[in-house]
Design an enzyme around this catalytic site. Structure first.
Site, PDB file in Angstrom:
ATOM      1  N   ASN A 169      -4.917  14.003   2.684  1.00  0.00           N
ATOM      2  CA  ASN A 169      -5.546  14.759   1.672  1.00  0.00           C
ATOM      3  C   ASN A 169      -7.159  14.756   1.942  1.00  0.00           C
ATOM      4  OD1 ASN A 169      -5.903  12.145   0.881  1.00  0.00           O
ATOM      5  ND2 ASN A 169      -5.576  12.794  -1.206  1.00  0.00           N
ATOM      6  N   TYR A 170      -7.537  13.671   2.872  1.00  0.00           N
ATOM      7  CA  TYR A 170      -8.939  13.783   3.412  1.00  0.00           C
ATOM      8  C   TYR A 170      -8.923  13.288   4.806  1.00  0.00           C
ATOM      9  CZ  TYR A 170     -10.600  14.957  -1.419  1.00  0.00           C
ATOM     10  OH  TYR A 170     -10.945  15.368  -2.500  1.00  0.00           O
ATOM     11  N   LYS A 192      -4.892   6.077  13.451  1.00  0.00           N
ATOM     12  CA  LYS A 192      -3.698   6.556  13.377  1.00  0.00           C
ATOM     13  C   LYS A 192      -3.770   7.940  12.219  1.00  0.00           C
ATOM     14  CE  LYS A 192       0.222   7.507  11.784  1.00  0.00           C
ATOM     15  NZ  LYS A 192       0.462   8.980  11.259  1.00  0.00           N
ATOM     16  N   ASP A 230       4.977   0.997  11.990  1.00  0.00           N
ATOM     17  CA  ASP A 230       5.311  -0.547  12.137  1.00  0.00           C
ATOM     18  C   ASP A 230       4.708  -1.241  13.379  1.00  0.00           C
ATOM     19  OD1 ASP A 230       6.455  -0.316   9.608  1.00  0.00           O
ATOM     20  OD2 ASP A 230       8.436  -0.766  10.038  1.00  0.00           O
ATOM     21  N   GLY A 245      -3.661   5.808   1.207  1.00  0.00           N
ATOM     22  CA  GLY A 245      -2.206   6.514   1.270  1.00  0.00           C
ATOM     23  C   GLY A 245      -1.570   5.887   0.179  1.00  0.00           C
ATOM     24  N   GLY A 246      -0.318   6.148  -0.017  1.00  0.00           N
ATOM     25  CA  GLY A 246       0.748   5.815  -0.823  1.00  0.00           C
ATOM     26  C   GLY A 246       1.370   4.603  -1.000  1.00  0.00           C
ATOM     27  N   THR A 248       3.429   3.271   0.964  1.00  0.00           N
ATOM     28  CA  THR A 248       3.334   2.826   2.181  1.00  0.00           C
ATOM     29  C   THR A 248       2.607   1.605   2.437  1.00  0.00           C
ATOM     30  OG1 THR A 248       3.492   5.265   2.791  1.00  0.00           O
ATOM     31  CG2 THR A 248       3.308   3.611   4.672  1.00  0.00           C
ATOM     32  N   GLY A 249       1.409   1.865   1.966  1.00  0.00           N
ATOM     33  CA  GLY A 249       0.437   0.590   2.139  1.00  0.00           C
ATOM     34  C   GLY A 249       0.828  -0.805   1.421  1.00  0.00           C
ATOM     35  N   GLU A 264      -6.437   1.227  -0.023  1.00  0.00           N
ATOM     36  CA  GLU A 264      -6.591   2.149  -1.106  1.00  0.00           C
ATOM     37  C   GLU A 264      -5.484   3.041  -1.216  1.00  0.00           C
ATOM     38  OE1 GLU A 264      -9.182   2.058  -3.205  1.00  0.00           O
ATOM     39  OE2 GLU A 264     -10.471   0.631  -2.012  1.00  0.00           O
ATOM     40  N   CYS A 298      -6.407  11.406  -4.888  1.00  0.00           N
ATOM     41  CA  CYS A 298      -6.213   9.923  -5.461  1.00  0.00           C
ATOM     42  C   CYS A 298      -6.826   9.830  -6.856  1.00  0.00           C
ATOM     43  CB  CYS A 298      -6.283   8.883  -4.629  1.00  0.00           C
ATOM     44  SG  CYS A 298      -8.320   8.879  -4.226  1.00  0.00           S
ATOM     45  N   THR A 299      -7.918  10.115  -6.888  1.00  0.00           N
ATOM     46  CA  THR A 299      -8.681  10.255  -8.421  1.00  0.00           C
ATOM     47  C   THR A 299      -8.418  11.298  -9.078  1.00  0.00           C
ATOM     48  OG1 THR A 299     -10.842  10.676  -7.211  1.00  0.00           O
ATOM     49  CG2 THR A 299     -10.469   8.496  -7.147  1.00  0.00           C
TER      50      THR A 299
HETATM   51  P1  NAP Z   1       1.317   8.227   2.919  1.00  0.00           P
HETATM   52  O1  NAP Z   1       2.468   9.021   2.936  1.00  0.00           O
HETATM   53  O2  NAP Z   1       1.347   6.757   2.236  1.00  0.00           O
HETATM   54  O3  NAP Z   1       0.724   8.236   4.243  1.00  0.00           O
HETATM   55  C1  NAP Z   1      -0.543   7.669   4.680  1.00  0.00           C
HETATM   56  C2  NAP Z   1      -0.850   7.311   5.855  1.00  0.00           C
HETATM   57  O4  NAP Z   1       0.272   6.518   6.565  1.00  0.00           O
HETATM   58  C3  NAP Z   1      -0.345   8.574   7.117  1.00  0.00           C
HETATM   59  O5  NAP Z   1      -1.388   8.555   8.218  1.00  0.00           O
HETATM   60  C4  NAP Z   1       0.832   8.358   7.382  1.00  0.00           C
HETATM   61  O6  NAP Z   1       1.084   8.942   8.744  1.00  0.00           O
HETATM   62  C5  NAP Z   1       0.810   6.929   7.690  1.00  0.00           C
HETATM   63  N1  NAP Z   1       2.075   5.995   7.616  1.00  0.00           N
HETATM   64  C6  NAP Z   1       3.296   6.547   7.043  1.00  0.00           C
HETATM   65  N2  NAP Z   1       4.386   5.664   7.264  1.00  0.00           N
HETATM   66  C7  NAP Z   1       3.767   4.449   8.023  1.00  0.00           C
HETATM   67  C8  NAP Z   1       4.118   3.250   8.413  1.00  0.00           C
HETATM   68  N3  NAP Z   1       5.472   2.850   8.230  1.00  0.00           N
HETATM   69  N4  NAP Z   1       3.287   2.295   9.036  1.00  0.00           N
HETATM   70  C9  NAP Z   1       1.855   3.026   9.047  1.00  0.00           C
HETATM   71  N5  NAP Z   1       1.314   4.073   8.700  1.00  0.00           N
HETATM   72  C10 NAP Z   1       2.266   4.858   8.121  1.00  0.00           C
HETATM   73  O7  NAP Z   1       0.344   8.787   1.885  1.00  0.00           O
HETATM   74  P2  NAP Z   1      -0.002  10.439   1.942  1.00  0.00           P
HETATM   75  O8  NAP Z   1       1.007  11.315   1.714  1.00  0.00           O
HETATM   76  O9  NAP Z   1      -0.606  10.694   3.499  1.00  0.00           O
HETATM   77  O10 NAP Z   1      -1.386  10.652   0.742  1.00  0.00           O
HETATM   78  C11 NAP Z   1      -0.882  10.599  -0.435  1.00  0.00           C
HETATM   79  C12 NAP Z   1      -1.092   9.238  -1.096  1.00  0.00           C
HETATM   80  O11 NAP Z   1      -2.686   8.814  -0.804  1.00  0.00           O
HETATM   81  C13 NAP Z   1      -1.217   9.388  -2.576  1.00  0.00           C
HETATM   82  O12 NAP Z   1      -0.334   8.483  -3.228  1.00  0.00           O
HETATM   83  C14 NAP Z   1      -2.578   9.117  -3.026  1.00  0.00           C
HETATM   84  O13 NAP Z   1      -2.919   8.721  -4.158  1.00  0.00           O
HETATM   85  C15 NAP Z   1      -3.104   8.180  -1.937  1.00  0.00           C
HETATM   86  N6  NAP Z   1      -4.403   8.289  -1.736  1.00  0.00           N
HETATM   87  C16 NAP Z   1      -5.133   7.389  -1.973  1.00  0.00           C
HETATM   88  C17 NAP Z   1      -6.547   7.302  -1.759  1.00  0.00           C
HETATM   89  C18 NAP Z   1      -7.497   6.038  -2.317  1.00  0.00           C
HETATM   90  O14 NAP Z   1      -8.346   5.909  -2.055  1.00  0.00           O
HETATM   91  N7  NAP Z   1      -6.983   5.286  -3.300  1.00  0.00           N
HETATM   92  C19 NAP Z   1      -7.337   8.295  -1.380  1.00  0.00           C
HETATM   93  C20 NAP Z   1      -6.696   9.225  -0.995  1.00  0.00           C
HETATM   94  C21 NAP Z   1      -5.140   9.145  -1.003  1.00  0.00           C
HETATM   95  P3  NAP Z   1       2.133   9.994   8.663  1.00  0.00           P
HETATM   96  O15 NAP Z   1       1.459  11.214   8.107  1.00  0.00           O
HETATM   97  O16 NAP Z   1       2.297  10.350  10.083  1.00  0.00           O
HETATM   98  O17 NAP Z   1       3.541   9.922   7.919  1.00  0.00           O
END
Ligand code: NAP
Length: 496
Positions: A169-170, A192, A230, A245-246, A248-249, A264, A298-299
C-alpha cells in the site's frame, strides 16, 4: 515516463531488472513475476524472479559494502541521502505513474507518496547527523560501592545488513522509511519490495543509484514473497529485519534468528465517539480515515464505536458524505479505486456477505465490479460478525452502537490488534482517561488515526507489531550501543 529515458537501463525487454552490486541485472532464473494492474486486471509489468544464488550474492556484497560505508563520515552519508531525496522528488511523475498502475492509488495521492518520501529521506539525514553525532559519558561512582575510577563512553554503531520488506500500500514511502534510517546509521540495505509496487520501488531505488551510493550498499531483490521470503528472512547474512505488512510478519518473527526485528503489522483501529463529540468533525474524519485509498491503510478507521444516543445523527452525516465519494479509476483521481487484487476483493466480499447473513444494516447497496468495490457503511454491526474484528482492507466500514464508553474500550481491547485508535469528545479529561485505557500504540484525540508526520513515533502492540518506527526510533533501532570503559588507577573527581 516509467521505464523510459534514464530509466531504460532498468528494463530488459518487457521485464524490469533487479538491482545488485550497483548494477541492473537480469535474473539467471529466466523467470519473471507478473504484476497485475488492479483496474484493468491484465498484466501491467513484469519483474525478475530472483534466485537464491542471487540473494546470496546481494547479501555478500551488502556485507562488504557496509564495512566501508560505516567508515564514511556521517556528514557525507547525510549529503548522499539529501541528494537521493532531491532526485526522488524530481522524478515524482514516473514513480507515481507506477503506483497508479500497480496498486491503483489515486494519481494525486501517488505523487504525494513520492514527495513525502523525499521529505522523509531528508529529515532522516538531518536527524541522523544530530542523534548519531552524540554519545553518552557515564562515571562509576553513581553506583553503590564504586569510586570514580571508571569512565564509560557510549556511541551508536550500525547493525550490519538490514533486510527491508515493505507492503503494497505504500511501496515507496514504507521502503524509504527503512532505507534512509538504515543508511544514515551506517548499515547496508537489501530491499525486497512487495510484488504489487515492485516497479515503483525499482524506480525509487534508481534514484538512490543516480545519487551515487557505493556499489553493493543497496540491493533490490524482486520475486514473490511466498517463494523467496523465507530464504531472505532466515538468511544468515541478515543482521536486522524491518517488515511492514500483515500476518506474514507474525510468521517471520517466529522464524527469524537472533536479529532485531521491527514489525509493523495490521490494525483494526477503533473510532470511539462520545455523546458530546462534534459530529461534523467525526463524520469528516470517518470519511478520510475509513475511505482514503479505499480503506487500504494500516491506520484506516476500521470500526466505529458510537454512543447509541448520537448514532442515528452520525450515521446520517456519514451516509451523506459517502454518497459524494467518487468511484472509478485511479487515473481520474477517484476517491474509491479498485482494491489491489481479486483475492483481496473476494475477501472483502466474504466479510460483507457474513454481515448480510447476520443482518447488519446496509446504508448503501453492496456493489462490486471486478476489483472495484463501492464504499459501504454497515450499521448495527454486532460482535458476532466477522467485520467487527477482521481487517477488510477495503472501502467497507462497520458501525457498532455502544451504550457505555466502557463497552467501546472493551471492544477495542478485545481485538488481537493494537495499532491506533481515536476518540471524539469535547472533554479532554475524558479523552485522556479513555486514551490511557485503550491498548493501542497510539491514540488520536479528535482526529482519525494516521502514521504521519513521519517523525512521530509509530508502533503497534499485540499482533500489530514489535518495536517502534518514526524517523528517530528507526535510526535508534537500526543501531546498537557500543561502550568503551576507561579504567583509572585512582579515583579522579573533576575539579575536586
Ligand atoms: P503482506 O501480504 O504481509 O506482504 C507484505 C510484504 O511481505 C510484501 O513485500 C510481500 O511480498 C512480503 N512477503 C510475503 N510473504 C513473505 C514471506 N514468506 N517472507 C517474507 N516476506 C514475505 O501484506 P500486504 O498485503 O502487502 O499489506 C497489507 C497489510 O499490511 C495489512 O495487514 C496492513 O494493515 C499492513 N500494513 C501495516 C502497516 C503498519 O505500519 N502497521 C502499514 C501498512 C500496511 P509479495 O508482495 O511478493 O507477496
Amino acid at each position: 515516463m516509467a521505464g523510459t529515458g534514464q530509466y531504460a537501463e532498468i528494463l530488459d525487454g518487457d521485464v524490469y531488472k533487479y538491482y545488485s552490486e550497483g548494477e541492473w541485472k537480469k535474473s539467471s532464473s529466466g523467470k519473471s513475476v507478473a504484476i497485475i494492474n488492479p483496474t484493468t486486471r491484465t498484466t501491467q509489468y513484469k519483474v525478475q524472479a530472483c534466485t537464491q544464488a542471487e540473494v546470496n550474492k546481494a547479501m555478500e556484497t551488502a556485507k562488504t559494502a557496509q564495512k566501508s560505508w560505516a567508515k564514511t563520515p556521517l556528514w557525507k552519508r547525510a549529503e548522499l541521502l539529501h541528494k537521493a531525496a532531491a532526485i526522488l522528488k524530481e522524478h515524482k511523475a514516473p514513480i507515481a505513474e507506477c503506483l497508479v498502475k500497480e496498486i491503483a492509488k489515486p494519481a494525486k495521492d501517488s505523487v504525494t507518496e513520492v514527495v513525502r518520501s523525499g521529505d522523509l529521506v531528508s529529515y532522516c539525514a538531518e536527524e541522523g547527523v544530530r542523534i548519531l553525532g552524540e554519545g553518552k559519558f557515564l562515571v562509576s561512582d553513581s553506583f553503590p560501592g564504586n569510586e570514580r575510577t571508571k569512565y564509560c563512553l557510549t556511541s551508536k554503531i550500525p547493525l550490519g545488513v538490514v533486510l527491508a520488506i515493505p507492503p503494497f500500500n505504500y511501496p515507496v514511502n514504507l521502503a524509504v522509511s527503512k532505507i534512509a534510517p538504515a543508511l544514515i546509521a551506517g548499515n547496508s540495505i537489501v530491499l525486497k519490495p512487495p510484488t504489487q509496487g515492485a516497479v515503483a520501488a525499482l524506480h525509487m531505488v534508481h534514484c538512490f543509484h543516480l545519487a551515487g551510493f557505493p556499489k553493493g550498499l543497496i540491493s533490490c531483490i524482486t520475486g514473490k514473497g511466498s517463494e523467496i521470503g523465507d530464504f531472505l528472512t532466515m538468511h544468515p547474512g541478515v543482521n536486522c529485519i524491518s517488515f511492514t505488512g500483515g500476518d506474514t510478519g507474525i510468521a517471520i518473527s517466529k522464524k527469524a534468528g537472533m536479529v532485531p526485528l521491527q514489525m509493523e503489522l495490521g490494525g483494526k483501529d477503533a473510532c470511539i465517539v462520545l455523546e458530546d463529540a462534534d459530529l461534523d468533525l467525526v463524520a469528516a474524519n470517518i470519511i478520510k480515515g475509513g475511505f482514503s485509498y479505499s480503506g487500504q491503510r494500516c491506520t484506516a478507521v476500521k470500526v466505529v464505536l458510537v454512543m447509541e444516543s448520537v448514532a442515528d445523527a452520525l450515521v446520517d452525516k456519514v451516509k451523506a458524505k459517502v454518497a459524494k465519494l467518487t468511484v472509478g479509476p485511479p487515473e481520474k483521481d477517484c476517491d474509491i479505486t479498485p482494491v489491489v487484487s481479486e483475492s483481496s476483493a473476494n475477501y472483502i466480499e466474504g466479510l460483507v456477505k457474513d454481515a448480510e447473513q447476520k443482518e447488519a444494516t446496509f446504508c448503501q447497496e453492496y456493489r462490486r465490479e471486478g476489483n472495484l468495490i463501492w464504499p459501504l457503511l454497515l450499521d448495527n454491526v454486532r460482535p458476532d460478525m466477522r467485520i467487527a474484528w477482521e481487517e477488510p482492507f477495503g472501502p467497507v466500514l462497520p458501525v457498532i452502537r455502544i451504550s457505555s464508553v466502557e463497552e467501546g474500550i472493551h471492544h477495542c481491547n478485545a481485538s488481537n490488534f493494537g495499532l491506533q485508535g481515536c476518540i471524539f469528545t469535547r472533554d479532554i479529561n475524558k479523552a485522556m482517561l479513555i486514551s490511557d485505557a485503550m491498548e493501542t500504540g497510539t491514540v488520536q484525540i479528535n482526529s482519525a488515526p494516521a502514521r504521519g508526520p513521519d517523525h512521530f513515533p509509530f508502533q503497534g502492540i499485540k499482533d500489530s507489531g514489535i518495536g517502534s518506527q518514526g524517523i528517530t526510533n528507526s535510526i535508534n533501532m537500526m543501531t546498537k550501543v557500543k561502550t568503551t570503559v576507561i579504567n583509572l588507577p585512582v579515583p579522579s573527581y573533576t575539579m575536586g
